[in-house]
Write an enzyme that holds these catalytic residues in place. Sequence first.
Site, PDB file in Angstrom:
ATOM      1  N   TYR A  71       0.865  -1.176   0.000  1.00 32.71           N
ATOM      2  CA  TYR A  71       0.000   0.000   0.000  1.00 32.71           C
ATOM      3  C   TYR A  71       0.907   1.233   0.000  1.00 32.71           C
ATOM      4  O   TYR A  71       1.350   1.701   1.056  1.00 32.71           O
ATOM      5  CB  TYR A  71      -0.887   0.039   1.242  1.00 32.71           C
ATOM      6  CG  TYR A  71      -1.974  -1.007   1.326  1.00 32.71           C
ATOM      7  CD1 TYR A  71      -2.291  -1.824   0.251  1.00 32.71           C
ATOM      8  CD2 TYR A  71      -2.712  -1.168   2.503  1.00 32.71           C
ATOM      9  CE1 TYR A  71      -3.292  -2.770   0.337  1.00 32.71           C
ATOM     10  CE2 TYR A  71      -3.719  -2.106   2.597  1.00 32.71           C
ATOM     11  CZ  TYR A  71      -4.006  -2.907   1.526  1.00 32.71           C
ATOM     12  OH  TYR A  71      -5.002  -3.846   1.621  1.00 32.71           O
ATOM     13  N   GLY A 228     -16.694   3.559  -3.649  1.00 30.25           N
ATOM     14  CA  GLY A 228     -17.477   3.882  -2.468  1.00 30.25           C
ATOM     15  C   GLY A 228     -18.966   3.944  -2.761  1.00 30.25           C
ATOM     16  O   GLY A 228     -19.415   4.002  -3.902  1.00 30.25           O
ATOM     17  N   THR A 230     -22.720   5.592  -2.859  1.00 32.14           N
ATOM     18  CA  THR A 230     -23.155   6.922  -3.287  1.00 32.14           C
ATOM     19  C   THR A 230     -24.647   7.065  -3.068  1.00 32.14           C
ATOM     20  O   THR A 230     -25.344   6.117  -2.699  1.00 32.14           O
ATOM     21  CB  THR A 230     -22.869   7.145  -4.790  1.00 32.14           C
ATOM     22  OG1 THR A 230     -23.788   6.347  -5.563  1.00 32.14           O
ATOM     23  CG2 THR A 230     -21.443   6.750  -5.150  1.00 32.14           C
TER      24      THR A 230
END
Length: 302
Positions: A71, A228, A230
């Site tokens: 990451y 994500g 919405t």
Amino acid sequence: MTSQTITAAAAGTWRLGDLVVNRIGFGAMRLPQTGEALVADAVPRERDQAISVLRRAVELGVNHIDTAAFYFSPLRSANELINRALAPYPDDLVITTKVGPGRDQSGEWLPHATPEQLRGQVEENLRQLGRDHLDVVNLRIVGTGSLAERFGALAELRDAGLIRHLGISNVTPAHLAEAQAIAPVVCVQNPYGIGLRPDQDTLVRTCGEQGVAYVPFYAIATTGRQAGATDRDHPEILAVARAHGASPAHVRIAWTLHRGPHVLAIPGTGDPDHLASNVAAGALRLSEEEVALLDSLHGQSR
């Protein structure tokens, strides 16, 4: 729902081996960059913002952070940010990392590590985090082939004291059985959420029966992955959210936690407001009717 006074303790706790964690944790994948994560041209996140999010997470009771040496953005890594923000680490903080994949300095993906290379990945995580052992290490798998040789290599590092507990990621039920025959597995980390991978339901139950934590990733985004949740979410999810004065993301996290006391959540963000909102989702209690509605949506093809 207000998030100002809600901490991660609201979701309850689970054990990763002998380590007690709140069921709402934090995923560090998004910390080093903005936009889509884990791409070679990722835009680095402002360092002070990332550090402040980590420190605020701990203030909100988060004691389970999921990370990995791969990451990173062109400027910094999640592990370096965690070390800078939180060391010396709180006694109750559990840092889970994963090995198997790797990326070169440009961010391009490398072939998965061989059993011999896994020790180097473990040592890199130790160096970046500034620790003498890793709390939990997940072996991430690609495909359906045997994990025995690589998981066995990690079990040897566990016996040597470099790793406290072992987990597996991106796996099948057969992988879980194979790993359990080699060394205890404390967690399984797979993609899972409302409408995402309903074929995982049996594995979720199996983990619960064995006392193994099930830790979904992409639980908020589902098929949108890193995008994500919405306000264009499913009408059923939006209706439940409105009934609680909550967001679709709250509802998705709450449904995930309703799958069993062994199911943990590790939503990630680099935004302090989103962080507090995600933690607050651990206090959202769905009615039986709402759970049934979301369960029916989960079983539909998307």
